[in-house]
Motif scaffolding. Structure first.
Motif, PDB file in Angstrom:
ATOM      1  N   GLN A  45       6.121   1.850  -9.304  1.00 52.47           N
ATOM      2  CA  GLN A  45       5.074   1.082  -8.633  1.00 52.47           C
ATOM      3  C   GLN A  45       5.621   0.426  -7.369  1.00 52.47           C
ATOM      4  O   GLN A  45       4.927   0.336  -6.369  1.00 52.47           O
ATOM      5  N   ASN A  58      -0.364   4.074  -9.065  1.00 57.12           N
ATOM      6  CA  ASN A  58      -0.804   3.107 -10.063  1.00 57.12           C
ATOM      7  C   ASN A  58      -2.318   2.919  -9.993  1.00 57.12           C
ATOM      8  O   ASN A  58      -3.002   2.866 -11.023  1.00 57.12           O
ATOM      9  N   ALA A  59      -2.852   2.845  -8.787  1.00 54.73           N
ATOM     10  CA  ALA A  59      -4.299   2.667  -8.608  1.00 54.73           C
ATOM     11  C   ALA A  59      -5.084   3.858  -9.148  1.00 54.73           C
ATOM     12  O   ALA A  59      -6.164   3.683  -9.735  1.00 54.73           O
ATOM     13  N   GLN A  60      -4.564   5.077  -8.987  1.00 53.14           N
ATOM     14  CA  GLN A  60      -5.276   6.262  -9.494  1.00 53.14           C
ATOM     15  C   GLN A  60      -5.361   6.223 -11.017  1.00 53.14           C
ATOM     16  O   GLN A  60      -6.392   6.575 -11.595  1.00 53.14           O
ATOM     17  N   ARG A  61      -4.294   5.782 -11.651  1.00 57.62           N
ATOM     18  CA  ARG A  61      -4.317   5.684 -13.115  1.00 57.62           C
ATOM     19  C   ARG A  61      -5.315   4.623 -13.571  1.00 57.62           C
ATOM     20  O   ARG A  61      -6.028   4.808 -14.557  1.00 57.62           O
ATOM     21  N   LYS A  62      -5.373   3.500 -12.857  1.00 57.76           N
ATOM     22  CA  LYS A  62      -6.354   2.459 -13.194  1.00 57.76           C
ATOM     23  C   LYS A  62      -7.772   2.973 -12.984  1.00 57.76           C
ATOM     24  O   LYS A  62      -8.645   2.740 -13.829  1.00 57.76           O
ATOM     25  N   GLN A  63      -8.008   3.657 -11.873  1.00 54.87           N
ATOM     26  CA  GLN A  63      -9.339   4.179 -11.590  1.00 54.87           C
ATOM     27  C   GLN A  63      -9.763   5.210 -12.632  1.00 54.87           C
ATOM     28  O   GLN A  63     -10.931   5.285 -13.004  1.00 54.87           O
ATOM     29  N   THR A  65      -8.859   5.162 -15.779  1.00 53.20           N
ATOM     30  CA  THR A  65      -9.217   4.364 -16.955  1.00 53.20           C
ATOM     31  C   THR A  65     -10.630   3.807 -16.801  1.00 53.20           C
ATOM     32  O   THR A  65     -11.424   3.843 -17.747  1.00 53.20           O
ATOM     33  N   PHE A  66     -10.943   3.280 -15.627  1.00 54.28           N
ATOM     34  CA  PHE A  66     -12.293   2.770 -15.380  1.00 54.28           C
ATOM     35  C   PHE A  66     -13.320   3.892 -15.571  1.00 54.28           C
ATOM     36  O   PHE A  66     -14.364   3.688 -16.196  1.00 54.28           O
ATOM     37  N   SER A  73     -15.738   3.397 -10.542  1.00 57.40           N
ATOM     38  CA  SER A  73     -14.431   3.947 -10.199  1.00 57.40           C
ATOM     39  C   SER A  73     -14.499   4.641  -8.847  1.00 57.40           C
ATOM     40  O   SER A  73     -15.531   5.212  -8.486  1.00 57.40           O
TER      41      SER A  73
END
Length: 90
Positions: A45, A58-63, A65-66, A73
């Motif tokens: 990160q 990191n943001a792609q993985r969070k998006q 999940t959303f 997302s």
């Protein structure tokens, strides 16, 4: 590291994702290059060589999940397909 869901990732040439935006496509190709150099997608990160790339991964993985949870997302079908095509493990 997470294992790719795509057994045959397309890593040979830069990727252009229509409608994804220049900045997003730039990071996608930086991620593809990272995979070619390091053999995985385990971008820290706080990646000193390219801080925006570490944040972006990191943001792609969070998006993702959303998206899975049915929340708003930034990942659309074209972006998800592009990440899948290069073998990115969410």
């Amino acid at each position: 590291p997470k294992v790719s869901t795509n057994p045959t990732p397309k890593l040979g040439a830069p990727v252009n994702v229509p409608g994804a935006g220049d900045a997003w496509s730039l990071r996608l190709n930086e991620l593809r290059e990272y995979r070619l150099q390091h053999g995985d997608y385990a971008v820290p990160q706080k990646y000193k060589e390219n801080p925006p790339l570490g944040y972006w991964v990191n943001a792609q993985r969070k998006q993702f999940t959303f998206f899975i949870k049915g929340k708003k997302s930034t990942l659309n079908q074209a972006r998800m397909r592009a990440l899948y095509d290069i073998g990115f493990p969410f």
